[in-house]
Design an enzyme around this catalytic site. Sequence first.
Site, PDB file in Angstrom:
ATOM      1  N   PRO A   1       4.603  -2.680   4.302  1.00  0.00           N
ATOM      2  CA  PRO A   1       4.699  -2.257   2.904  1.00  0.00           C
ATOM      3  C   PRO A   1       4.350  -0.795   2.657  1.00  0.00           C
ATOM      4  CG  PRO A   1       2.864  -3.779   3.236  1.00  0.00           C
ATOM      5  CD  PRO A   1       3.681  -3.804   4.481  1.00  0.00           C
ATOM      6  N   ASN A   2       5.149  -0.213   1.789  1.00  0.00           N
ATOM      7  CA  ASN A   2       5.002   1.149   1.288  1.00  0.00           C
ATOM      8  C   ASN A   2       5.441   2.231   2.269  1.00  0.00           C
ATOM      9  OD1 ASN A   2       3.889   0.433  -1.325  1.00  0.00           O
ATOM     10  ND2 ASN A   2       2.077  -0.221  -0.185  1.00  0.00           N
TER      11      ASN A   2
ATOM     12  N   ARG B   1       5.223  10.955  -0.861  1.00  0.00           N
ATOM     13  CA  ARG B   1       3.863  11.069  -1.424  1.00  0.00           C
ATOM     14  C   ARG B   1       2.845  11.012  -0.295  1.00  0.00           C
ATOM     15  NH1 ARG B   1       5.420   6.395  -5.485  1.00  0.00           N
ATOM     16  NH2 ARG B   1       7.381   7.414  -5.878  1.00  0.00           N
TER      17      ARG B   1
ATOM     18  N   TYR C   1       0.024  11.048   5.615  1.00  0.00           N
ATOM     19  CA  TYR C   1       1.074  10.431   6.429  1.00  0.00           C
ATOM     20  C   TYR C   1       2.173  11.396   6.891  1.00  0.00           C
ATOM     21  CZ  TYR C   1      -1.210   6.276   4.608  1.00  0.00           C
ATOM     22  OH  TYR C   1      -2.142   5.331   4.277  1.00  0.00           O
TER      23      TYR C   1
ATOM     24  N   ASN D   1       4.128  -1.229  12.693  1.00  0.00           N
ATOM     25  CA  ASN D   1       3.094  -0.682  11.811  1.00  0.00           C
ATOM     26  C   ASN D   1       3.016  -1.658  10.632  1.00  0.00           C
ATOM     27  OD1 ASN D   1       1.472   0.594   9.995  1.00  0.00           O
ATOM     28  ND2 ASN D   1       2.427   2.609  10.221  1.00  0.00           N
TER      29      ASN D   1
ATOM     30  N   ALA E   1      -0.840  -2.013   5.254  1.00  0.00           N
ATOM     31  CA  ALA E   1      -2.083  -2.636   4.756  1.00  0.00           C
ATOM     32  C   ALA E   1      -2.246  -4.075   5.235  1.00  0.00           C
ATOM     33  CB  ALA E   1      -2.124  -2.567   3.231  1.00  0.00           C
TER      34      ALA E   1
ATOM     35  N   GLU F   1       0.815  -1.940  18.275  1.00  0.00           N
ATOM     36  CA  GLU F   1       0.503  -1.648  16.868  1.00  0.00           C
ATOM     37  C   GLU F   1       0.364  -0.131  16.705  1.00  0.00           C
ATOM     38  OE1 GLU F   1      -3.031  -3.716  15.538  1.00  0.00           O
ATOM     39  OE2 GLU F   1      -3.362  -2.250  13.961  1.00  0.00           O
TER      40      GLU F   1
ATOM     41  N   HIS G   1      -0.386   3.117  13.906  1.00  0.00           N
ATOM     42  CA  HIS G   1      -0.786   3.640  12.592  1.00  0.00           C
ATOM     43  C   HIS G   1      -0.634   5.137  12.596  1.00  0.00           C
ATOM     44  CE1 HIS G   1      -2.132  -0.201  11.312  1.00  0.00           C
ATOM     45  NE2 HIS G   1      -2.750  -0.335  12.474  1.00  0.00           N
TER      46      HIS G   1
ATOM     47  N   ARG H   1     -11.234   6.339   8.088  1.00  0.00           N
ATOM     48  CA  ARG H   1     -10.934   6.179   6.663  1.00  0.00           C
ATOM     49  C   ARG H   1     -11.875   5.132   6.040  1.00  0.00           C
ATOM     50  NH1 ARG H   1      -4.679   5.647   5.766  1.00  0.00           N
ATOM     51  NH2 ARG H   1      -5.377   6.153   3.637  1.00  0.00           N
TER      52      ARG H   1
HETATM   53  O1  CA2 Z   1      -1.909   4.814   8.959  1.00  0.00           O
HETATM   54  C1  CA2 Z   1      -1.040   3.933   8.828  1.00  0.00           C
HETATM   55  O2  CA2 Z   1       0.050   3.981   9.380  1.00  0.00           O
HETATM   56  C2  CA2 Z   1      -1.312   2.745   7.899  1.00  0.00           C
HETATM   57  O3  CA2 Z   1      -0.755   1.584   8.524  1.00  0.00           O
HETATM   58  C3  CA2 Z   1      -0.598   3.051   6.607  1.00  0.00           C
HETATM   59  C4  CA2 Z   1      -0.858   2.023   5.520  1.00  0.00           C
HETATM   60  C5  CA2 Z   1      -2.341   1.758   5.355  1.00  0.00           C
HETATM   61  O4  CA2 Z   1      -2.555   0.714   4.414  1.00  0.00           O
HETATM   62  C6  CA2 Z   1      -3.022   1.402   6.667  1.00  0.00           C
HETATM   63  O5  CA2 Z   1      -4.394   1.247   6.436  1.00  0.00           O
HETATM   64  C7  CA2 Z   1      -2.791   2.494   7.684  1.00  0.00           C
HETATM   65  C8  CA2 Z   1      -0.320   2.476   4.165  1.00  0.00           C
HETATM   66  C9  CA2 Z   1       1.111   2.883   4.162  1.00  0.00           C
HETATM   67  C10 CA2 Z   1       1.410   3.531   2.842  1.00  0.00           C
HETATM   68  O6  CA2 Z   1       2.389   4.501   3.056  1.00  0.00           O
HETATM   69  C11 CA2 Z   1       2.634   5.391   2.067  1.00  0.00           C
HETATM   70  C12 CA2 Z   1       3.501   6.401   2.374  1.00  0.00           C
HETATM   71  C13 CA2 Z   1       3.795   7.353   1.433  1.00  0.00           C
HETATM   72  C14 CA2 Z   1       3.244   7.274   0.169  1.00  0.00           C
HETATM   73  C15 CA2 Z   1       2.393   6.250  -0.138  1.00  0.00           C
HETATM   74  C16 CA2 Z   1       2.093   5.293   0.816  1.00  0.00           C
END
Ligand code: CA2
Length: 145
Positions: A9-10, A17, A22, A73, A76, A97, A99, A106
């Site tokens: 997700p996301n 953003r 990221y 990946n 969350a 896996e 990230h 974090r």
């Molecule tokens: O560091 C990572 O790759 C995570 O898997 C990213 C997840 C986070 O919940 C994990 O703890 C670590 C969040 C992805 C959200 O991605 C976004 C990308 C652009 C804008 C907003 C969110």
Amino acid sequence: MLIKVINGPNLNLLGTREKDIYGRLTLAEIENKISVLAKELQCSVKFFQSNHEGELIEAIHDCRGGYDGILINPAAFTHYAYAIRDALTAVELPVVEVHMSNIYAREAFRHRSVIAPVCLGQIAGFGWVGYLLGLKGLVEHIDGK
Ligand code: CA2
């Protein structure tokens, strides 16, 4: 060799953003870089992204049969999705896996992965390069079998 690359997700918002965390690349740009490395490594990759847990589980189930490994990946879902962990266990394939961020540097809730114990390994903190490191590790593992 066929690898499924799954993003949770996301991650479809990458490059739009939270670029400080990221990075600037979009998911499509990262997938392109993965495809270039896959060609060098002489393996094929298929991509899947979803914001829905059930769809991710079905994409994992669909790996039974034709696939040799999974690069994921879980975003969350990493931190609490036991159903995704169970699906990964069920398909009996090597899983890596990834990230983008260093989840251990974090918030406390990101320090635990319920997915990592059923994986070959985990890569965190190298941004999009982590996908390439993960693919290389996965392919080497499968080749060495
Ligand atoms: O560091 C990572 O790759 C995570 O898997 C990213 C997840 C986070 O919940 C994990 O703890 C670590 C969040 C992805 C959200 O991605 C976004 C990308 C652009 C804008 C907003 C969110």
